[in-house]
Design an enzyme around this catalytic site. Structure first.
Site, PDB file in Angstrom:
ATOM      1  N   ARG A  88     -51.228  73.628  75.586  1.00 53.31           N
ATOM      2  CA  ARG A  88     -50.339  74.890  75.413  1.00 53.31           C
ATOM      3  C   ARG A  88     -50.602  75.992  77.074  1.00 53.31           C
ATOM      4  O   ARG A  88     -49.945  76.430  78.031  1.00 53.31           O
ATOM      5  CB  ARG A  88     -49.701  76.060  74.438  1.00 53.31           C
ATOM      6  N   TYR A  89     -52.360  75.993  76.694  1.00 52.88           N
ATOM      7  CA  TYR A  89     -52.600  76.704  77.793  1.00 52.88           C
ATOM      8  C   TYR A  89     -53.282  76.136  78.861  1.00 52.88           C
ATOM      9  O   TYR A  89     -54.088  75.427  78.357  1.00 52.88           O
ATOM     10  CB  TYR A  89     -54.009  78.199  77.126  1.00 52.88           C
ATOM     11  N   ARG A  92     -57.460  74.950  77.522  1.00 55.17           N
ATOM     12  CA  ARG A  92     -58.211  75.048  76.190  1.00 55.17           C
ATOM     13  C   ARG A  92     -57.016  74.134  74.661  1.00 55.17           C
ATOM     14  O   ARG A  92     -55.559  74.723  75.601  1.00 55.17           O
ATOM     15  CB  ARG A  92     -58.208  76.667  74.932  1.00 55.17           C
ATOM     16  N   CYS A 101     -54.707  71.781  53.799  1.00 54.91           N
ATOM     17  CA  CYS A 101     -55.137  73.396  53.776  1.00 54.91           C
ATOM     18  C   CYS A 101     -55.410  73.329  52.532  1.00 54.91           C
ATOM     19  O   CYS A 101     -55.225  72.529  51.012  1.00 54.91           O
ATOM     20  CB  CYS A 101     -54.342  73.527  54.224  1.00 54.91           C
ATOM     21  N   CYS A 105     -50.167  78.915  52.823  1.00 57.17           N
ATOM     22  CA  CYS A 105     -49.916  80.197  52.690  1.00 57.17           C
ATOM     23  C   CYS A 105     -47.845  80.324  52.610  1.00 57.17           C
ATOM     24  O   CYS A 105     -47.891  79.240  53.372  1.00 57.17           O
ATOM     25  CB  CYS A 105     -50.332  80.839  53.675  1.00 57.17           C
ATOM     26  N   CYS A 108     -46.924  80.305  55.927  1.00 52.07           N
ATOM     27  CA  CYS A 108     -47.309  79.550  56.995  1.00 52.07           C
ATOM     28  C   CYS A 108     -46.650  79.198  58.114  1.00 52.07           C
ATOM     29  O   CYS A 108     -45.543  78.267  58.189  1.00 52.07           O
ATOM     30  CB  CYS A 108     -47.888  78.355  56.425  1.00 52.07           C
ATOM     31  N   ARG A 110     -47.125  76.785  60.034  1.00 47.45           N
ATOM     32  CA  ARG A 110     -46.905  75.583  59.973  1.00 47.45           C
ATOM     33  C   ARG A 110     -46.445  75.212  59.409  1.00 47.45           C
ATOM     34  O   ARG A 110     -47.069  73.675  58.475  1.00 47.45           O
ATOM     35  CB  ARG A 110     -47.926  74.708  60.986  1.00 47.45           C
ATOM     36  N   ASP A 270     -45.040  85.133  62.009  1.00 47.26           N
ATOM     37  CA  ASP A 270     -44.244  84.094  62.970  1.00 47.26           C
ATOM     38  C   ASP A 270     -42.820  83.814  62.103  1.00 47.26           C
ATOM     39  O   ASP A 270     -42.844  84.229  61.280  1.00 47.26           O
ATOM     40  CB  ASP A 270     -44.527  82.923  62.810  1.00 47.26           C
ATOM     41  N   ASP A 307     -46.835  86.255  68.378  1.00 43.56           N
ATOM     42  CA  ASP A 307     -46.263  84.355  69.286  1.00 43.56           C
ATOM     43  C   ASP A 307     -45.080  84.165  69.564  1.00 43.56           C
ATOM     44  O   ASP A 307     -44.329  84.382  68.788  1.00 43.56           O
ATOM     45  CB  ASP A 307     -47.181  82.767  68.710  1.00 43.56           C
ATOM     46  N   LYS A 314     -49.385  83.159  72.713  1.00 46.57           N
ATOM     47  CA  LYS A 314     -49.870  84.542  72.477  1.00 46.57           C
ATOM     48  C   LYS A 314     -49.868  86.293  73.632  1.00 46.57           C
ATOM     49  O   LYS A 314     -50.172  86.131  74.100  1.00 46.57           O
ATOM     50  CB  LYS A 314     -50.871  84.739  71.974  1.00 46.57           C
TER      51      LYS A 314
HETATM   52  C1  LIG Z   1     -53.305  80.446  69.463  1.00 41.81           C
HETATM   53  C2  LIG Z   1     -53.024  78.835  70.222  1.00 41.81           C
HETATM   54  C3  LIG Z   1     -54.609  78.644  70.814  1.00 41.81           C
HETATM   55  C4  LIG Z   1     -55.942  79.806  71.005  1.00 41.81           C
HETATM   56  O1  LIG Z   1     -55.026  81.206  72.020  1.00 41.81           O
HETATM   57  P1  LIG Z   1     -56.409  81.949  71.610  1.00 41.81           P
HETATM   58  O2  LIG Z   1     -55.513  83.596  72.508  1.00 41.81           O
HETATM   59  O3  LIG Z   1     -57.455  81.479  72.410  1.00 41.81           O
HETATM   60  O4  LIG Z   1     -56.719  82.766  70.526  1.00 41.81           O
HETATM   61  C5  LIG Z   1     -54.670  78.107  71.759  1.00 41.81           C
HETATM   62  N1  LIG Z   1     -53.851  76.910  71.957  1.00 41.81           N
HETATM   63  C6  LIG Z   1     -52.141  76.852  71.254  1.00 41.81           C
HETATM   64  C7  LIG Z   1     -51.520  76.025  71.053  1.00 41.81           C
HETATM   65  C8  LIG Z   1     -52.575  78.129  70.135  1.00 41.81           C
HETATM   66  O5  LIG Z   1     -51.154  78.593  69.059  1.00 41.81           O
HETATM   67  S1  SF4 Z   2     -51.406  79.992  57.860  1.00 47.66           S
HETATM   68 FE1  SF4 Z   2     -51.070  77.275  56.911  1.00 47.66          FE
HETATM   69  S2  SF4 Z   2     -52.472  75.910  58.388  1.00 47.66           S
HETATM   70 FE2  SF4 Z   2     -53.046  78.503  58.027  1.00 47.66          FE
HETATM   71  S3  SF4 Z   2     -54.585  77.898  56.228  1.00 47.66           S
HETATM   72 FE3  SF4 Z   2     -52.402  78.658  55.656  1.00 47.66          FE
HETATM   73  S4  SF4 Z   2     -50.716  76.560  55.013  1.00 47.66           S
HETATM   74 FE4  SF4 Z   2     -53.303  76.344  56.624  1.00 47.66          FE
END
Ligand SMILES: *Cc1c(COP(=O)(O)O)cnc(C)c1O
Ligand code: SF4
Length: 353
Positions: A88-89, A92, A101, A105, A108, A110, A270, A307, A314
């Site tokens: 996305r960025y 990174r 996991c 959570c 979560c 995801r 989220d 986010d 973010k």
């Molecule tokens: C959160 C996230 C990151 C990391 O973001 P930082 O602001 O550098 O901590 C990188 N890629 C994705 C897709 C993310 O959701």
């Molecule tokens: S928030 Fe989601 S991805 Fe992160 S530790 Fe909890 S269950 Fe796993």
């Protein structure tokens, strides 16, 4: 994928009275459920509002969804060039080796994708993901994220980190993990050794939301990482009924800094499906972040971030202390106690050449 040889045990059903059993069965059908002994032991069964129970034990309220909730609340899918990668960025990329996991959570982001059953990245998938990273010299940082990267064996972790280490433009690898808190015994000397690389700087980001999670065993696991030279930061999700209280967050962030862990992000929750009971408004979050500014050192302050739904990234959403003054010639700046002060830019006399 050689995942945990000690599978997390299923969470005990919460508050099963009468008709709730069917609702809880439906929650368990929709979303993965697990808690580790280390966290289950922290739950006070006599406390109906226990902040640890609330994070991990299924709740019938998870069946209620709001119109704004999305299966992919932060828009990962739009930025996934290959299975296991989210880019996305530019500088990174997120690399997901598997979907398991140590705990699941209930809030979560995801939650529709994590779980014990999801397909792990096989050898060919890993080769393809690494080839993508190799082919994109702008990628400076690789983030291994949920599924929890510390659930793979030290041998597998060593293999993946070794291959990332060999890519010249990758300078940093960050591991997002719940393991130091959820299953501290898994942070063994062998695992810590796999994190030390010749060239790449390996950072750890530990997910923790309540000071009670930072037991002596968790503290010892974090100390093993820091003592080995692995810098550790923390990520916390702001959650109603868990930590939506400046005193709780103050205790959490002070404890983290005492454990040599830098609070990095405080995440606004989220809009994942069935999580409305965990969310609070941005205004409530700002009030909490503002209260922390007044009572904690800079070292103890995480950045409060949102986010943006839809995959826009973010951004910090904490209180803003400076705004242009009404005349447009300077600024009004608020101090931590709320007092307002004039500030003038003083940048000397502009020079022409
Ligand atoms: C959160 C996230 C990151 C990391 O973001 P930082 O602001 O550098 O901590 C990188 N890629 C994705 C897709 C993310 O959701
Ligand atoms: S928030 Fe989601 S991805 Fe992160 S530790 Fe909890 S269950 Fe796993």
């Amino acid at each position: 994928m050689d995942l945990a040889d000690r599978p997390p045990r299923a969470a005990p059903p919460a508050r099963t009275t009468d008709g709730e059993a069917a609702a809880l069965a439906e929650v368990a059908r929709r979303y993965a459920t697990a808690i580790t002994p280390a966290l289950a032991d922290l739950i006070d069964p006599a406390d109906p509002a226990d902040p640890i129970a609330r994070q991990f034990l299924p709740d019938p309220r998870e069946l209620a969804e709001t119109p704004n909730e999305r299966a992919d609340p932060i828009g990962d899918a739009a930025h996934s060039p290959l299975p296991g990668l989210i880019h996305r960025y530019a500088d990174r990329v997120l690399l997901t080796l598997h979907h398991a996991c140590p705990v699941y959570c209930r809030f979560c982001f995801r939650r529709t994708r994590v779980g014990p059953g999801g397909a792990a990245l096989d050898a060919a998938g890993l080769d393809a993901a690494l080839a993508y990273i190799e082919g994109h010299p702008e990628i400076w940082e690789v983030i291994l994220s949920g599924g929890d990267p510390l659930l793979v064996s030290p041998r597998r972790l060593d293999h993946v980190l070794g291959r990332l280490d060999a890519i010249a433009h990758v300078g940093v690898v960050r591991l997002h993990s719940r393991v130091p808190v959820a299953d501290p015994g898994r942070v063994t000397a062998g695992l810590v050794a796999a994190l030390r690389r010749a060239d790449t700087a390996v950072w750890m980001s530990v997910h923790t939301n309540h000071p009670r999670e930072l037991t002596d065993a968790a503290a010892a696991a974090l100390a093993r990482l820091v003592d080995a030279g692995v810098p550790v930061v923390s990520q916390t999700v702001l959650l109603r009924g868990v930590n939506d209280d400046p005193a709780v967050l103050e205790a959490l962030f002070r404890r983290l800094v005492r454990l040599r862990v830098k609070p990095y992000y405080l995440h606004h929750p989220d809009a994942a499906p069935g999580t409305a009971h965990f969310r609070l408004s941005l205004g409530e979050g700002q009030a909490i972040a503002g209260a922390l500014r007044g009572r904690l050192s800079g070292l103890c302050q995480p950045t409060y971030v949102l986010d943006i739904p839809g995959g826009h990234g973010k951004v910090p959403v904490g209180p803003c202390y400076a705004r242009p003054d009404r005349g447009g010639t300077g600024w009004t700046v608020a101090d931590p106690a709320g007092g307002l002060h004039d500030y003038r830019d003083d940048i000397g006399t502009p020079q022409r050449d």
